[in-house]
Design a protein around this motif. Structure first.
Motif, PDB file in Angstrom:
ATOM      1  N   GLY A 150       0.803  -1.207   0.000  1.00 25.90           N
ATOM      2  CA  GLY A 150       0.000   0.000   0.000  1.00 25.90           C
ATOM      3  C   GLY A 150       0.833   1.252   0.000  1.00 25.90           C
ATOM      4  N   SER A 151       0.213   2.328  -0.472  1.00 23.78           N
ATOM      5  CA  SER A 151       0.817   3.651  -0.465  1.00 23.78           C
ATOM      6  C   SER A 151       0.001   4.555   0.430  1.00 23.78           C
ATOM      7  N   LEU A 152       0.632   5.088   1.448  1.00 27.69           N
ATOM      8  CA  LEU A 152      -0.015   5.972   2.409  1.00 27.69           C
ATOM      9  C   LEU A 152       0.520   7.377   2.144  1.00 27.69           C
ATOM     10  N   THR A 153      -0.370   8.313   1.907  1.00 31.98           N
ATOM     11  CA  THR A 153       0.067   9.658   1.523  1.00 31.98           C
ATOM     12  C   THR A 153       0.396  10.483   2.760  1.00 31.98           C
ATOM     13  N   PHE A 154       1.679  10.799   2.911  1.00 33.89           N
ATOM     14  CA  PHE A 154       2.072  11.703   3.980  1.00 33.89           C
ATOM     15  C   PHE A 154       1.840  13.148   3.557  1.00 33.89           C
ATOM     16  N   GLU A 155       2.302  13.488   2.359  1.00 40.72           N
ATOM     17  CA  GLU A 155       2.101  14.842   1.836  1.00 40.72           C
ATOM     18  C   GLU A 155       1.674  14.745   0.382  1.00 40.72           C
ATOM     19  N   SER A 156       0.544  15.326   0.065  1.00 35.22           N
ATOM     20  CA  SER A 156       0.020  15.266  -1.296  1.00 35.22           C
ATOM     21  C   SER A 156       0.488  16.473  -2.102  1.00 35.22           C
ATOM     22  N   ASP A 157       0.965  16.208  -3.313  1.00 36.97           N
ATOM     23  CA  ASP A 157       1.410  17.259  -4.236  1.00 36.97           C
ATOM     24  C   ASP A 157       0.704  17.009  -5.569  1.00 36.97           C
ATOM     25  N   PRO A 158      -0.466  17.603  -5.781  1.00 42.97           N
ATOM     26  CA  PRO A 158      -1.245  17.305  -6.993  1.00 42.97           C
ATOM     27  C   PRO A 158      -0.481  17.523  -8.293  1.00 42.97           C
ATOM     28  N   ALA A 159       0.274  18.615  -8.395  1.00 44.33           N
ATOM     29  CA  ALA A 159       0.994  18.887  -9.637  1.00 44.33           C
ATOM     30  C   ALA A 159       2.044  17.810  -9.907  1.00 44.33           C
ATOM     31  N   ALA A 160       2.753  17.397  -8.871  1.00 46.83           N
ATOM     32  CA  ALA A 160       3.759  16.354  -9.038  1.00 46.83           C
ATOM     33  C   ALA A 160       3.111  15.023  -9.401  1.00 46.83           C
ATOM     34  N   ASP A 166      -2.144  17.511   5.543  1.00 47.47           N
ATOM     35  CA  ASP A 166      -3.394  18.275   5.467  1.00 47.47           C
ATOM     36  C   ASP A 166      -4.209  18.097   6.733  1.00 47.47           C
ATOM     37  N   ILE A 167      -4.265  16.856   7.222  1.00 44.58           N
ATOM     38  CA  ILE A 167      -5.086  16.553   8.398  1.00 44.58           C
ATOM     39  C   ILE A 167      -4.484  17.155   9.660  1.00 44.58           C
ATOM     40  N   THR A 168      -3.163  17.145   9.748  1.00 43.36           N
ATOM     41  CA  THR A 168      -2.487  17.593  10.968  1.00 43.36           C
ATOM     42  C   THR A 168      -1.987  19.025  10.869  1.00 43.36           C
ATOM     43  N   ALA A 169      -2.339  19.718   9.798  1.00 40.72           N
ATOM     44  CA  ALA A 169      -1.916  21.114   9.589  1.00 40.72           C
ATOM     45  C   ALA A 169      -0.404  21.262   9.671  1.00 40.72           C
ATOM     46  N   GLY A 170       0.326  20.247   9.200  1.00 38.43           N
ATOM     47  CA  GLY A 170       1.774  20.332   9.138  1.00 38.43           C
ATOM     48  C   GLY A 170       2.499  20.129  10.443  1.00 38.43           C
ATOM     49  N   THR A 171       1.799  19.648  11.478  1.00 34.35           N
ATOM     50  CA  THR A 171       2.443  19.487  12.783  1.00 34.35           C
ATOM     51  C   THR A 171       3.111  18.129  12.962  1.00 34.35           C
ATOM     52  N   LEU A 172       2.903  17.221  12.009  1.00 32.55           N
ATOM     53  CA  LEU A 172       3.463  15.873  12.102  1.00 32.55           C
ATOM     54  C   LEU A 172       4.648  15.755  11.151  1.00 32.55           C
ATOM     55  N   ASP A 173       5.766  15.200  11.641  1.00 31.26           N
ATOM     56  CA  ASP A 173       6.882  14.977  10.728  1.00 31.26           C
ATOM     57  C   ASP A 173       6.859  13.538  10.227  1.00 31.26           C
ATOM     58  N   ALA A 189      -6.622  21.305  -8.783  1.00 31.82           N
ATOM     59  CA  ALA A 189      -7.662  21.586  -7.785  1.00 31.82           C
ATOM     60  C   ALA A 189      -8.604  20.401  -7.646  1.00 31.82           C
ATOM     61  N   GLU A 190      -8.952  19.790  -8.776  1.00 36.56           N
ATOM     62  CA  GLU A 190      -9.826  18.604  -8.713  1.00 36.56           C
ATOM     63  C   GLU A 190      -9.119  17.440  -8.026  1.00 36.56           C
ATOM     64  N   PHE A 191      -7.814  17.307  -8.297  1.00 36.58           N
ATOM     65  CA  PHE A 191      -7.045  16.260  -7.611  1.00 36.58           C
ATOM     66  C   PHE A 191      -7.052  16.501  -6.104  1.00 36.58           C
ATOM     67  N   ALA A 192      -6.824  17.742  -5.698  1.00 35.89           N
ATOM     68  CA  ALA A 192      -6.789  18.077  -4.274  1.00 35.89           C
ATOM     69  C   ALA A 192      -8.142  17.863  -3.609  1.00 35.89           C
ATOM     70  N   ASP A 193      -9.213  17.981  -4.357  1.00 38.62           N
ATOM     71  CA  ASP A 193     -10.541  17.728  -3.796  1.00 38.62           C
ATOM     72  C   ASP A 193     -10.774  16.242  -3.547  1.00 38.62           C
ATOM     73  N   ARG A 194      -9.989  15.373  -4.204  1.00 37.40           N
ATOM     74  CA  ARG A 194     -10.162  13.926  -4.051  1.00 37.40           C
ATOM     75  C   ARG A 194      -9.141  13.311  -3.103  1.00 37.40           C
ATOM     76  N   VAL A 195      -7.942  13.892  -3.017  1.00 39.53           N
ATOM     77  CA  VAL A 195      -6.822  13.263  -2.316  1.00 39.53           C
ATOM     78  C   VAL A 195      -6.279  14.196  -1.238  1.00 39.53           C
TER      79      VAL A 195
END
Length: 267
Positions: free
Chosen positions: A173-183, A207-214, A196-202
């Protein structure tokens, strides 16, 4: 059943897929089951078994030093970012787990959910199917409640897939730590989806932790969860397994016959 844990290693995409096959061969020969983590280095596009290779922008991938390989599992293509993607595999005797695919996912995903919970994030199975945005890409396919995981707002955060041999089951499996739609969209030819459509799906954990998790903290929690779930001893690949993986990379997972044409020269 003896298990070994192989901590996160930086490996190329063809090698990552070859090691799944090597671990399955080890199980078939009576060796240990394996739980492992890996980091796609360099970033890699993995085509699903049935994907048409023409969806890949090969020039873009060459210019951006992106590997391309093909999985044994089905589903759509995935861009695995070297930083933003956290990958795991579980390889075990098929006889030890349910033949029902959905129930098998439920069992094998328990440590993944434990890891998400350990970092304080609310992740669960997709509760309903959704429409497909673009069929060739895994993250833009309709959500499947059997194996797609979503964050608290319903956006996909992880994809999981399985294949079986006569003796072994392989789930990765692939677990997304940080999503980069353009990449994620860049390595593919004319995707009919905006960033924008990608970001609405993924979404990603950032995103969930507002950048507080490394990232290292999440990897540590996932490592602990996999090891605890399997009661696994920390281990490593044997020299013969590494040699076998190199053979599979040369003959299959890094070869155009498999990657571009889905012809398995080893089968």
């Amino acid at each position: 059943m003896d298990w070994r844990l192989i901590p996160e290693e930086r490996i190329g995409g063809p090698t990552a897929m070859a090691l799944d096959e090597v671990a399955a061969e080890a199980v078939a020969e009576g060796g240990p089951a394996t739980v492992r983590l890996y980091r796609w280095t360099p970033s890699t596009v993995s085509l699903g078994y049935g994907n048409d290779a023409d969806i890949v922008d090969w020039r873009y991938c060459a210019e951006h030093a992106i590997d391309v390989t093909r999985r044994q599992t089905g589903g759509g293509a995935i861009y695995h970012d070297g930083f933003g993607d956290v990958a795991y595999s579980i390889v075990a005797p098929a006889s030890e787990f349910p033949g029902d695919v959905t129930e098998c996912y439920r069992q094998l995903l328990k440590p993944v959910f434990e890891a998400f919970e350990a970092v304080g994030t609310e992740v669960g199975f997709a509760d309903a199917e959704s429409g497909t945005l673009w069929g060739p890409l895994c993250y833009l396919l309709g959500l499947d409640p059997a194996h797609d995981l979503v964050g608290p707002d319903g956006r996909k955060i992880a994809g999981n897939a399985q294949y079986r041999t006569s003796e072994a089951i392989v789930q990765h499996g692939s677990l997304t730590f940080e999503s980069d739609p353009a990449a994620h969209l860049g390595p593919f030819v004319d995707p009919p989806v905006s960033t924008a459509e990608f970001a609405d799906r993924v979404c990603g954990l950032t995103d969930i932790t507002a950048g507080t998790l490394d990232r290292s903290t999440f990897v540590d929690r996932l490592t602990d969860a996999l090891a605890g779930w399997a009661d696994a001893e920390r281990g490593s690949w044997s020299d013969s397994e590494r040699e076998r993986a190199e053979e599979l990379v040369a003959e299959k997972y890094g070869h155009d016959r498999w990657v571009r044409s889905r012809t398995d020269p080893t089968g």
